[in-house]
Design an enzyme around this catalytic site. Structure first.
Site, PDB file in Angstrom:
ATOM      1  N   HIS A 192      33.765  40.794  38.776  1.00 11.29           N
ATOM      2  CA  HIS A 192      32.159  41.681  38.487  1.00 11.29           C
ATOM      3  C   HIS A 192      31.620  40.604  37.784  1.00 11.29           C
ATOM      4  CE1 HIS A 192      33.153  46.040  39.718  1.00 11.29           C
ATOM      5  NE2 HIS A 192      34.285  45.651  40.023  1.00 11.29           N
ATOM      6  N   HIS A 210      37.473  41.609  44.030  1.00 12.08           N
ATOM      7  CA  HIS A 210      36.346  41.128  43.998  1.00 12.08           C
ATOM      8  C   HIS A 210      36.323  40.777  42.302  1.00 12.08           C
ATOM      9  CE1 HIS A 210      36.568  45.374  43.481  1.00 12.08           C
ATOM     10  NE2 HIS A 210      35.402  45.580  42.967  1.00 12.08           N
TER      11      HIS A 210
END
Length: 186
Positions: A174, A172
């Site tokens: 950010h 992932h």
């Protein structure tokens, strides 16, 4: 020329005032208007203490999840993708999902994830077959920044492994913005 007293300065800067009521004034600054203000020395504010605690919590979370990093078990992100857990979705297409972080570290903090994990638990696991999805994640980050009004200044961060405080083993990104980013980060 007006002189601002230290007590007035402390009232104006309440965060500093709470932690530095007995600190002596150590320097002066003149503004172009000719006004003199006195500047307090650096003190550790309650905000930085909270940031330190948050960092330790992130480290603890990363260490706690390290043992299940590559088991292939569903992560919280898989449940968000399946809509089993509600999230505040910012952007979605056939390959990527972007949603607001539940523990934001900036006014804008959005996570961008691939919908299909395909072995991408960390960036360190990326293979040539992942090149396309990695590009899609970066492009989605730009779209998120545009939608959130931070295109002129944002940061994209990927935590890779325990030492980087990765706590969810589903790659992932950010996307952080909405305030001045500091350097070095960490």
């Amino acid at each position: 020329m007006a002189v601002t007293s230290s007590s007035m300065l402390l009232r104006n800067f309440s965060t500093v005032g709470r932690v530095a009521q007995s600190v002596r004034v150590t320097s002066r600054i003149f503004f172009s208007t000719g006004e003199l203000i006195r500047v307090l020395p650096y003190t550790r504010s309650s905000r930085s203490i909270c940031s330190t605690r948050a960092a330790h919590n992130e480290e603890a979370a990363a260490k706690a999840t390290a043992s299940v990093a590559d088991t292939g078990a569903p992560t919280i992100f898989d449940k968000i993708i399946a809509k089993e857990i509600p999230s505040d979705i910012v952007y979605e297409d056939e390959n990527v999902l972007a949603f607001r972080d539940i523990n934001p570290q900036a006014p804008v903090h959005v996570l961008v994830i691939p919908k299909l994990r395909d072995g991408l638990t960390t960036l360190g696991k990326a293979e040539p077959r992942h090149v396309e999805v990695l590009g899609q994640l970066l492009h989605a980050s730009k779209i998120v920044a545009e939608k959130e009004g931070i295109l002129d200044g944002f940061r994209v961060v990927i935590n890779n492994g325990v030492e980087a405080c990765q706590s969810v083993y589903h790659l992932h990104l950010h996307v952080l913005g909405g305030r001045q980013m500091k350097w070095p980060p960490g």
